[in-house]
Design a protein around this motif. Structure first.
Motif, PDB file in Angstrom:
ATOM      1  N   MET A 194      77.048  48.248 109.107  1.00  8.09           N
ATOM      2  CA  MET A 194      77.861  47.775 110.243  1.00  8.09           C
ATOM      3  C   MET A 194      76.963  47.165 111.311  1.00  8.09           C
ATOM      4  O   MET A 194      77.245  46.121 111.870  1.00  8.09           O
ATOM      5  CB  MET A 194      78.620  48.946 110.874  1.00  8.09           C
ATOM      6  CG  MET A 194      79.599  49.631 109.967  1.00  8.09           C
ATOM      7  SD  MET A 194      80.456  50.913 110.915  1.00  8.09           S
ATOM      8  CE  MET A 194      80.991  51.998 109.626  1.00  8.09           C
ATOM      9  N   GLU A 215      85.555  44.196  99.207  1.00 10.24           N
ATOM     10  CA  GLU A 215      86.625  43.925  98.242  1.00 10.24           C
ATOM     11  C   GLU A 215      86.243  44.428  96.867  1.00 10.24           C
ATOM     12  O   GLU A 215      87.092  44.782  96.065  1.00 10.24           O
ATOM     13  CB  GLU A 215      86.905  42.421  98.181  1.00 10.24           C
ATOM     14  CG  GLU A 215      87.414  41.891  99.509  1.00 10.24           C
ATOM     15  CD  GLU A 215      87.758  40.415  99.436  1.00 10.24           C
ATOM     16  OE1 GLU A 215      88.339  39.993  98.423  1.00 10.24           O
ATOM     17  OE2 GLU A 215      87.422  39.701 100.388  1.00 10.24           O
ATOM     18  N   LEU A 223      78.005  43.447 111.741  1.00  7.52           N
ATOM     19  CA  LEU A 223      79.084  43.329 112.720  1.00  7.52           C
ATOM     20  C   LEU A 223      78.556  43.640 114.104  1.00  7.52           C
ATOM     21  O   LEU A 223      77.600  44.386 114.259  1.00  7.52           O
ATOM     22  CB  LEU A 223      80.210  44.313 112.391  1.00  7.52           C
ATOM     23  CG  LEU A 223      80.777  44.264 110.975  1.00  7.52           C
ATOM     24  CD1 LEU A 223      81.736  45.408 110.772  1.00  7.52           C
ATOM     25  CD2 LEU A 223      81.466  42.942 110.716  1.00  7.52           C
ATOM     26  N   LYS A 224      79.211  43.069 115.111  1.00 11.87           N
ATOM     27  CA  LYS A 224      78.847  43.391 116.483  1.00 11.87           C
ATOM     28  C   LYS A 224      79.890  44.355 117.012  1.00 11.87           C
ATOM     29  O   LYS A 224      80.966  43.958 117.417  1.00 11.87           O
ATOM     30  CB  LYS A 224      78.847  42.109 117.322  1.00 11.87           C
ATOM     31  CG  LYS A 224      77.477  41.573 117.607  1.00 11.87           C
ATOM     32  CD  LYS A 224      77.523  40.690 118.837  1.00 11.87           C
ATOM     33  CE  LYS A 224      76.175  40.041 119.060  1.00 11.87           C
ATOM     34  NZ  LYS A 224      76.297  38.589 119.206  1.00 11.87           N
ATOM     35  N   THR A 236      94.252  52.962  98.249  1.00 13.55           N
ATOM     36  CA  THR A 236      94.494  52.762  99.685  1.00 13.55           C
ATOM     37  C   THR A 236      93.775  51.532 100.212  1.00 13.55           C
ATOM     38  O   THR A 236      94.297  50.825 101.055  1.00 13.55           O
ATOM     39  CB  THR A 236      94.019  53.963 100.534  1.00 13.55           C
ATOM     40  OG1 THR A 236      92.868  54.519  99.932  1.00 13.55           O
ATOM     41  CG2 THR A 236      95.079  54.990 100.691  1.00 13.55           C
ATOM     42  N   LEU A 237      92.572  51.271  99.730  1.00  6.87           N
ATOM     43  CA  LEU A 237      91.810  50.149 100.278  1.00  6.87           C
ATOM     44  C   LEU A 237      91.978  48.868  99.463  1.00  6.87           C
ATOM     45  O   LEU A 237      91.444  47.835  99.827  1.00  6.87           O
ATOM     46  CB  LEU A 237      90.316  50.512 100.354  1.00  6.87           C
ATOM     47  CG  LEU A 237      89.962  51.733 101.193  1.00  6.87           C
ATOM     48  CD1 LEU A 237      88.488  52.028 101.100  1.00  6.87           C
ATOM     49  CD2 LEU A 237      90.359  51.522 102.645  1.00  6.87           C
ATOM     50  N   ALA A 241      81.372  50.984 103.838  1.00  7.93           N
ATOM     51  CA  ALA A 241      81.249  50.849 105.288  1.00  7.93           C
ATOM     52  C   ALA A 241      81.885  49.576 105.827  1.00  7.93           C
ATOM     53  O   ALA A 241      82.485  49.582 106.883  1.00  7.93           O
ATOM     54  CB  ALA A 241      79.780  50.900 105.698  1.00  7.93           C
ATOM     55  N   LEU A 242      81.766  48.466 105.107  1.00 11.22           N
ATOM     56  CA  LEU A 242      82.266  47.196 105.626  1.00 11.22           C
ATOM     57  C   LEU A 242      83.628  46.843 105.057  1.00 11.22           C
ATOM     58  O   LEU A 242      84.041  45.692 105.114  1.00 11.22           O
ATOM     59  CB  LEU A 242      81.275  46.081 105.304  1.00 11.22           C
ATOM     60  CG  LEU A 242      79.912  46.199 105.983  1.00 11.22           C
ATOM     61  CD1 LEU A 242      78.996  45.107 105.501  1.00 11.22           C
ATOM     62  CD2 LEU A 242      80.080  46.126 107.488  1.00 11.22           C
ATOM     63  N   ASP A 243      84.331  47.828 104.482  1.00 10.40           N
ATOM     64  CA  ASP A 243      85.588  47.555 103.800  1.00 10.40           C
ATOM     65  C   ASP A 243      85.438  46.430 102.788  1.00 10.40           C
ATOM     66  O   ASP A 243      86.033  45.352 102.940  1.00 10.40           O
ATOM     67  CB  ASP A 243      86.701  47.229 104.781  1.00 10.40           C
ATOM     68  CG  ASP A 243      87.333  48.502 105.305  1.00 10.40           C
ATOM     69  OD1 ASP A 243      86.820  49.029 106.272  1.00 10.40           O
ATOM     70  OD2 ASP A 243      88.315  48.973 104.693  1.00 10.40           O
ATOM     71  N   LYS A 291      85.283  57.133 107.772  1.00  8.15           N
ATOM     72  CA  LYS A 291      84.873  56.880 106.381  1.00  8.15           C
ATOM     73  C   LYS A 291      84.399  58.164 105.719  1.00  8.15           C
ATOM     74  O   LYS A 291      84.690  58.432 104.550  1.00  8.15           O
ATOM     75  CB  LYS A 291      83.725  55.861 106.335  1.00  8.15           C
ATOM     76  CG  LYS A 291      84.046  54.550 106.961  1.00  8.15           C
ATOM     77  CD  LYS A 291      84.500  53.544 105.948  1.00  8.15           C
ATOM     78  CE  LYS A 291      84.985  52.325 106.701  1.00  8.15           C
ATOM     79  NZ  LYS A 291      85.542  51.300 105.877  1.00  8.15           N
ATOM     80  N   ARG A 298      78.368  40.645 101.741  1.00  5.24           N
ATOM     81  CA  ARG A 298      79.044  41.393 102.782  1.00  5.24           C
ATOM     82  C   ARG A 298      80.358  41.961 102.278  1.00  5.24           C
ATOM     83  O   ARG A 298      80.892  42.897 102.842  1.00  5.24           O
ATOM     84  CB  ARG A 298      79.288  40.441 103.950  1.00  5.24           C
ATOM     85  CG  ARG A 298      79.772  41.066 105.217  1.00  5.24           C
ATOM     86  CD  ARG A 298      80.474  40.018 106.045  1.00  5.24           C
ATOM     87  NE  ARG A 298      81.428  40.556 106.980  1.00  5.24           N
ATOM     88  CZ  ARG A 298      82.431  41.357 106.684  1.00  5.24           C
ATOM     89  NH1 ARG A 298      82.620  41.770 105.443  1.00  5.24           N
ATOM     90  NH2 ARG A 298      83.267  41.776 107.618  1.00  5.24           N
ATOM     91  N   HIS A 299      80.891  41.353 101.214  1.00  7.65           N
ATOM     92  CA  HIS A 299      82.187  41.803 100.707  1.00  7.65           C
ATOM     93  C   HIS A 299      82.084  42.680  99.485  1.00  7.65           C
ATOM     94  O   HIS A 299      83.045  42.854  98.760  1.00  7.65           O
ATOM     95  CB  HIS A 299      83.090  40.597 100.405  1.00  7.65           C
ATOM     96  CG  HIS A 299      83.526  39.898 101.660  1.00  7.65           C
ATOM     97  ND1 HIS A 299      84.518  40.377 102.470  1.00  7.65           N
ATOM     98  CD2 HIS A 299      83.064  38.774 102.268  1.00  7.65           C
ATOM     99  CE1 HIS A 299      84.672  39.592 103.504  1.00  7.65           C
ATOM    100  NE2 HIS A 299      83.789  38.604 103.419  1.00  7.65           N
ATOM    101  N   VAL A 327      84.514  54.904 113.286  1.00  5.75           N
ATOM    102  CA  VAL A 327      84.771  54.409 111.930  1.00  5.75           C
ATOM    103  C   VAL A 327      83.895  55.144 110.921  1.00  5.75           C
ATOM    104  O   VAL A 327      84.344  55.505 109.834  1.00  5.75           O
ATOM    105  CB  VAL A 327      84.558  52.884 111.860  1.00  5.75           C
ATOM    106  CG1 VAL A 327      84.665  52.400 110.425  1.00  5.75           C
ATOM    107  CG2 VAL A 327      85.564  52.165 112.719  1.00  5.75           C
TER     108      VAL A 327
END
Lengths: 259, 380
Positions: A107, A162, A111-112, A191-192, A158-160, A125, A82-83, A121
């Motif tokens: 997403m 790392e 994510l909910k 930026t991210l 999409a999920l930001d 993106k 997920r990361h 979002v």
């Protein structure tokens, strides 16, 4: 000593009776862009695909975000996956979904969120990677090569995540689009706050965006470090790659200051 | 990751300003919770003239958090109220500036059209699509005709290897399954015949029924339907994936006519294979009928053959086989046309393959009906 976000140790990967990677060790540090180079068939994509779990390994260990991936349970693995985001060489967009749905796909899965937030979002993106809201309802078959890469990058982000894995991000793009894409990767990385693992052939990308470079030959990393260290390496393949005819032409050009 | 904690947004009112203290993780993981927090504040107290958001307590911050903060700011600013953000760590500034530019473009009109209009639009579009759907067939008919003329004029251009390869696939390799299925159909018809005709003592007429039905209708129809499902679908899928991977375009740029190279050999292979398969299928069905007559109806094989010889004439056989090449043409045209209409996506490949099979089976049955009327009126 910078913190290693990915740690690969003594990795062996092979097909049949042939080992492609023979005890490879490599670190990706947090917040850097690491470029992986190597000749065709040297195992660059194999390494990337092994780290993200698409290929089985024969020996060695892989650690990402502090989790040993080889011994992790499925739930732990998913927690790590997920990361990170992956940009495949040809984009690998889902051809039956629109651009918006492609970006929203992870997403929806993880994510909910309300439809409104997902829409907003997703558009944000897309705008970050240089597209507009008008592209959101196009299908992948209606996109140009450069746009496909951008959408694929938006989906990878999409999920930001790392960590972002990029497999030949600039292949198939013209030099100007490739340059723009390099710049985009650099800007987004800053930026991210991403850590980027990038497989590439593109000498110019290596010059412009990579903080560190690892050269792959004979199944191991034969040289690792900054561009200047690459230039000093005496390994025959590294020498011919970085000090060959094409390389010196690019090196003579003034180095763009993207940072 | 270790410091993740649920986000919070505590509000206090000071004079005419709303003071918000944000804390926790403003990240994707908590985006759902965060959205309701933000939307509550966005709707809050209309009398207040301004807002300060203190971000000091925020541990983590990503695009989701940044966007929701931006959404809150826009909601307030929209009503001519001032907003200030304090305490946001410097390295998150860039991200906030980035989302500040986001979602400012025109929203797309496609989503906002009213339900009834969209419904009417859909009807119009599908009607138009159905009308336009016939055009490619006409087009294909002409293109194949043209390619055929060219090949007849210069026979060297014909791809004989390709035609033989396809003949092997749609003809030779189809023989076992076609034989098996038509054999079973022959058995079933004979069994049903005996079961019902026996009540009237009309056992012997079962042979008439099996012979005429198989030779005139069932033999060729079953085989054509089998071929449409088996070979038509593979034609569509092959041509479709070639279209998707731009192989068809590559051919065209090299100066080859895709119709001549890809379509003509395939249609010709079907044209040869289908009559042969129909003949083999009819024989298998007659054999199946005979076997059931012997095992189930207690009719000696000599009697079955003798009766068959009396009941059917060469006309019945001709009526069946004349239809076969026309059905082959219909299947080939539909399959190749649908294949070349495939667009870029995997979904469209599946869609066109389905429609190829459905359309060609439908057309085969319609054609069979037209032939039945035609043969009846000329007395065959």
């Amino acid at each position: 000593m910078p913190e290693a976000i990915i740690k690969v140790r003594d990795l062996v990967v092979g097909f049949g009776d042939h080992n492609v990677l023979k005890g490879l060790s490599l670190d990706v540090h947090r917040g850097e862009i690491l470029g992986l180079v190597g000749g065709s068939g040297s195992g660059k994509s194999v390494l990337l695909r092994t780290i993200i779990g698409l290929l089985p390994r024969r020996a060695g260990s892989i650690e990402a975000l502090g989790t040993r991936l080889d011994t992790a349970s499925d739930a732990q693995r998913r927690g790590v996956e997920r990361h990170w985001g992956v940009l495949f060489q040809n984009g690998a967009l889902f051809s039956s979904l629109t651009v918006r749905q492609n970006v929203q796909f992870p997403m929806r899965e993880y994510l909910k969120l309300s439809e409104r937030l997902m829409d907003e979002v997703a558009i944000a993106k897309l705008e970050m990677v240089g597209l507009t809201a008008r592209d959101a309802d196009k299908f992948p078959s209606e996109l140009s090569g450069g746009m496909t890469k951008r959408v694929a990058l938006a989906r990878a982000l999409a999920l930001d995540p790392e960590i972002v894995f990029l497999d030949e991000p600039t292949s198939g793009l013209d030099p100007i689009s490739a340059g723009d894409f390099d710049l985009l990767i650099r800007t987004l990385q800053q930026t991210l706050g991403l850590s980027v693992f990038m497989v590439t052939h593109d000498l110019e990308s290596l010059h412009t965006v990579c903080d560190r470079i690892a050269a792959l030959a004979d199944g191991v990393v034969v040289a690792e470090g900054t561009m200047d260290m690459m230039m000093m390496s005496e390994h025959p393949w590294v020498k011919s790659y970085f000090r060959g005819k094409r390389a010196s032409m690019i090196a003579q050009a003034p180095r763009p200051t993207a940072m | 990751m270790g410091m993740a904690s649920a986000p919070a947004l505590n509000s206090t009112v000071s004079g005419e300003r709303l003071l918000l203290a944000a804390s926790g993780s403003w990240t994707a993981t908590y985006a759902g919770q965060l959205e309701s927090l933000v939307d509550n504040q966005a709707a809050a107290a209309a009398k207040l003239h301004g807002m300060s958001i203190d971000m000091t307590g925020v541990r983590e911050f990503d695009t989701f958090g940044a966007w929701l903060l931006e959404r809150l700011v826009r909601a307030w600013k929209g009503n001519e109220r001032s907003v200030e953000i304090t305490g946001l760590p410097e390295h998150y500034r860039g991200l906030l500036d980035e989302v500040h530019q986001a979602n400012r473009g025109d929203t797309d009109a496609r989503r906002t059209s009213a339900g009834i209009l969209r419904w009417l639009n859909g009807i119009g579009r599908s009607f138009e699509g159905a009308l336009r759907g016939t055009l490619p067939f006409v087009n294909m008919f002409g293109a194949v005709g043209e390619a055929l003329v060219r090949v007849v004029a210069r026979p060297k251009n014909f791809r004989i290897t390709s035609a033989v390869h396809h003949l092997d696939r749609v003809g030779w390799q189809a023989v076992p399954i076609i034989l098996l299925i038509t054999f079973l159909i022959g058995c079933i018809i004979a069994q049903q015949g005996f079961f019902h005709f026996r009540q009237f003592g009309a056992d012997i007429y079962v042979v008439d029924m099996v012979g005429i039905l198989v030779l005139r209708e069932i033999g060729v129809l079953i085989v054509a339907i089998m071929v449409a499902g088996r070979s038509g679908s593979s034609y569509t899928a092959e041509l479709g994936s070639m279209k998707m991977r731009e192989e068809v375009d590559a051919l065209r740029t090299m100066g080859f006519d895709p119709i001549e190279v890809l379509v003509l050999p395939r249609i010709l292979a079907l044209l040869i294979a289908l009559p042969i398969l129909a003949f083999l299928g009819s024989m298998a069905a007659l054999f199946g009928g005979g076997l059931v007559a012997f095992l189930y109806g207690g009719m000696a094989p000599e009697i079955y053959i003798e009766r068959l010889r009396e009941a059917i004439s060469i006309t019945h056989f001709e009526v069946g086989l004349i239809k076969a090449p026309f059905m082959a043409l219909v299947i080939g045209f539909v399959a190749c046309t649908e294949g070349l209409r495939v667009q870029g996506s995997a979904e469209s490949l599946g869609l066109k393959t389905t429609s190829s099979v459905v359309k060609s089976i439908f057309m085969v049955i319609v054609l069979d009906g037209l032939f039945a009327i035609f043969f009846a009126s000329i007395g065959m």
